[in-house]
Design a protein around this motif. Structure first.
Motif, PDB file in Angstrom:
ATOM      1  N   SER A  96       0.826  -1.203   0.000  1.00 18.10           N
ATOM      2  CA  SER A  96       0.000   0.000   0.000  1.00 18.10           C
ATOM      3  C   SER A  96       0.859   1.250   0.000  1.00 18.10           C
ATOM      4  O   SER A  96       1.930   1.286   0.620  1.00 18.10           O
ATOM      5  N   CYS A  97       0.365   2.276  -0.665  1.00 21.45           N
ATOM      6  CA  CYS A  97       1.053   3.559  -0.640  1.00 21.45           C
ATOM      7  C   CYS A  97       1.039   4.174   0.751  1.00 21.45           C
ATOM      8  O   CYS A  97       1.800   5.102   1.037  1.00 21.45           O
ATOM      9  N   THR A 124      -1.753  12.209  -1.297  1.00 28.03           N
ATOM     10  CA  THR A 124      -0.801  11.246  -1.824  1.00 28.03           C
ATOM     11  C   THR A 124      -1.257  10.763  -3.197  1.00 28.03           C
ATOM     12  O   THR A 124      -2.406  10.369  -3.376  1.00 28.03           O
ATOM     13  N   SER A 170       0.638   8.976  -7.037  1.00 27.74           N
ATOM     14  CA  SER A 170       1.805   8.221  -7.473  1.00 27.74           C
ATOM     15  C   SER A 170       2.619   8.908  -8.558  1.00 27.74           C
ATOM     16  O   SER A 170       2.079   9.630  -9.408  1.00 27.74           O
ATOM     17  N   ASN A 211       5.237   1.441  -7.115  1.00 26.81           N
ATOM     18  CA  ASN A 211       4.008   2.211  -6.933  1.00 26.81           C
ATOM     19  C   ASN A 211       3.048   1.922  -8.084  1.00 26.81           C
ATOM     20  O   ASN A 211       3.444   1.921  -9.252  1.00 26.81           O
ATOM     21  N   ARG A 215       2.670  -1.282  -4.292  1.00 28.10           N
ATOM     22  CA  ARG A 215       2.127  -0.277  -3.374  1.00 28.10           C
ATOM     23  C   ARG A 215       0.930   0.399  -4.035  1.00 28.10           C
ATOM     24  O   ARG A 215       1.062   1.360  -4.792  1.00 28.10           O
ATOM     25  N   TYR A 216      -0.247  -0.140  -3.730  1.00 30.47           N
ATOM     26  CA  TYR A 216      -1.466   0.364  -4.334  1.00 30.47           C
ATOM     27  C   TYR A 216      -1.768   1.776  -3.869  1.00 30.47           C
ATOM     28  O   TYR A 216      -1.589   2.110  -2.710  1.00 30.47           O
ATOM     29  N   PHE A 217      -2.332   2.521  -4.803  1.00 32.49           N
ATOM     30  CA  PHE A 217      -3.045   3.717  -4.413  1.00 32.49           C
ATOM     31  C   PHE A 217      -4.518   3.276  -4.301  1.00 32.49           C
ATOM     32  O   PHE A 217      -4.773   2.140  -3.914  1.00 32.49           O
ATOM     33  N   SER A 249       7.432   8.795  -5.295  1.00 28.93           N
ATOM     34  CA  SER A 249       8.260   7.805  -5.975  1.00 28.93           C
ATOM     35  C   SER A 249       8.637   6.695  -5.002  1.00 28.93           C
ATOM     36  O   SER A 249       8.432   6.804  -3.790  1.00 28.93           O
ATOM     37  N   GLU A 250       9.224   5.623  -5.530  1.00 30.56           N
ATOM     38  CA  GLU A 250       9.536   4.462  -4.707  1.00 30.56           C
ATOM     39  C   GLU A 250      10.623   4.728  -3.672  1.00 30.56           C
ATOM     40  O   GLU A 250      10.737   3.968  -2.693  1.00 30.56           O
ATOM     41  N   ASN A 280       4.100   5.117   3.066  1.00 31.93           N
ATOM     42  CA  ASN A 280       4.793   6.408   3.033  1.00 31.93           C
ATOM     43  C   ASN A 280       4.153   7.451   3.938  1.00 31.93           C
ATOM     44  O   ASN A 280       4.701   8.551   4.089  1.00 31.93           O
TER      45      ASN A 280
END
Length: 349
Positions: free
Chosen positions: A121-122, A293, A295, A254, A171-173, A134-135, A125
């Motif tokens: 998951s995003c 947030t 991506s 991402n 890492r889903y949004f 970014s990653e 962060n």
């Protein structure tokens, strides 16, 4: 034999994102076996794919399933995902999302499986210092749920070193929308996500939607998120498995559109499609909700050859069409006959 020639084990495959991914894998010619406890998922979601009912912590059943079906790759969705609940009942998240994942990976390794696509998951962060994300952005979880995802990512990095387990942490949004053929979608009865709850408020009028916070430092005061169509997200899993099958190394990616939409943007888009406004009330902010947030999808395209094909318009159109069809189906059926297309699973908050 290449790992791409074997079967894909999909844990949580009776869930919302999982069921769409199972369909995408089968359309890509992959053999699939679904493994789900059916605590939140539904048998109907897997359509005609093989289904094993069990908990991810049942190592013997997982290993037996892998051996019986010739599993060579794993897609791991099965997790609890409610941010608010994770702050009130953290042990539930440590036991299932973290300890359960360890048992799952050990069982898969025992069966010779060395490729894993992990549903991350995003939210790992937190509220990012800069957007788009970014990653290489700092890992800074702001909820127990997000911490559980970050922890499993770290565990997978260690498994690469200790056991040669290769993984892609996606890492889903914010997953949203429904299949374009109208067959599966995200039921509002079980979901805590914005789009289905907005549809419920719009089509039923009760309860009204609750918007948590309108005093954020954003253009309209509401939180900003990157909404990605669930079919796009499913395609990312197919491409991540192909990446691993081709010898790709452990990484995190991402998965988003690169476009940020506020809560009010989503409600306005819904009103445009439906021709009437979504009824809502404003409540105080929730703990653990990042402000903004979205991506930077560059690495996803470079590493996986993936990019989102759809935007907010397609998300809202497909969701609205699907929810209306479910209401029409319910109106024609008795309670005993009604379908249960209820598949909430992991997605960003």
């Amino acid at each position: 034999m290449s790992s791409l020639d074997g079967t894909v084990l999909v844990t949580g495959g009776a869930g919302y994102i999982g069921s769409h991914t199972v369909r995408a894998l089968r359309e890509a010619g992959r053999d699939v076996v679904v493994y789900d406890s059916l605590e939140l998922g539904r048998r109907e979601a897997v359509i005609d794919a093989p289904l094993v009912i069990g908990n991810i912590a049942d190592s013997d059943l997982v290993t037996a399933t892998c051996n019986e079906h010739g599993v060579t790759q794993l897609v791991h969705f099965a997790a609890y995902k409610a941010v608010g609940e994770s702050m009130k009942s953290p042990a539930k998240y440590w036991r299932n999302n973290v300890a359960g994942s360890v048992e799952l990976y050990e069982a898969c390794l025992a069966a010779g499986v060395h490729d894993v696509v992990f549903s991350s998951s995003c939210s790992v962060n937190g509220t990012p210092a800069a957007v788009p994300v970014s990653e290489d952005a700092p890992i800074h979880p702001e909820s127990v749920y997000a911490e559980s995802k970050a922890m499993v990512e770290r565990i997978l990095s260690c498994y690469k070193i200790t056991h040669g387990l290769n993984s892609v942490s996606l890492r889903y949004f914010n997953a949203a929308g429904a299949s374009f053929d109208g067959r599966i979608g995200e039921d509002w009865a079980y979901s805590q996500n914005l789009v289905p709850l907005a549809m419920k408020a719009l089509l039923l009028g009760n309860p009204r939607l609750t918007v948590f916070g309108n005093d954020y430092d954003t253009p309209d005061g509401t939180c900003i998120r990157d909404y990605i169509h669930v079919d796009d997200l499913a395609d990312a899993h197919v491409k991540a498995l192909a990446y691993l099958g081709g010898g790709g190394d452990t990484t995190a990616v991402n998965v988003g559109t690169g476009v940020g939409s506020s809560v009010l943007d989503v409600l306005n888009a819904t009103a445009d499609v439906a021709g009437k406004p979504v009824p809502y009330d404003v409540a105080p902010r929730r703990a653990g909700d990042p402000v903004s947030t979205y991506s930077d999808p560059t690495f996803a395209q470079t590493a996986l050859g993936w990019r989102a094909q759809y935007g907010l318009k397609e998300i809202i159109n497909s969701a609205y069409t699907w929810h209306r069809s479910q209401m029409e189906s319910d109106a024609r059926s008795t309670p005993q006959d009604r379908p249960h297309p209820v598949w909430p699973t992991d997605a960003a908050r």
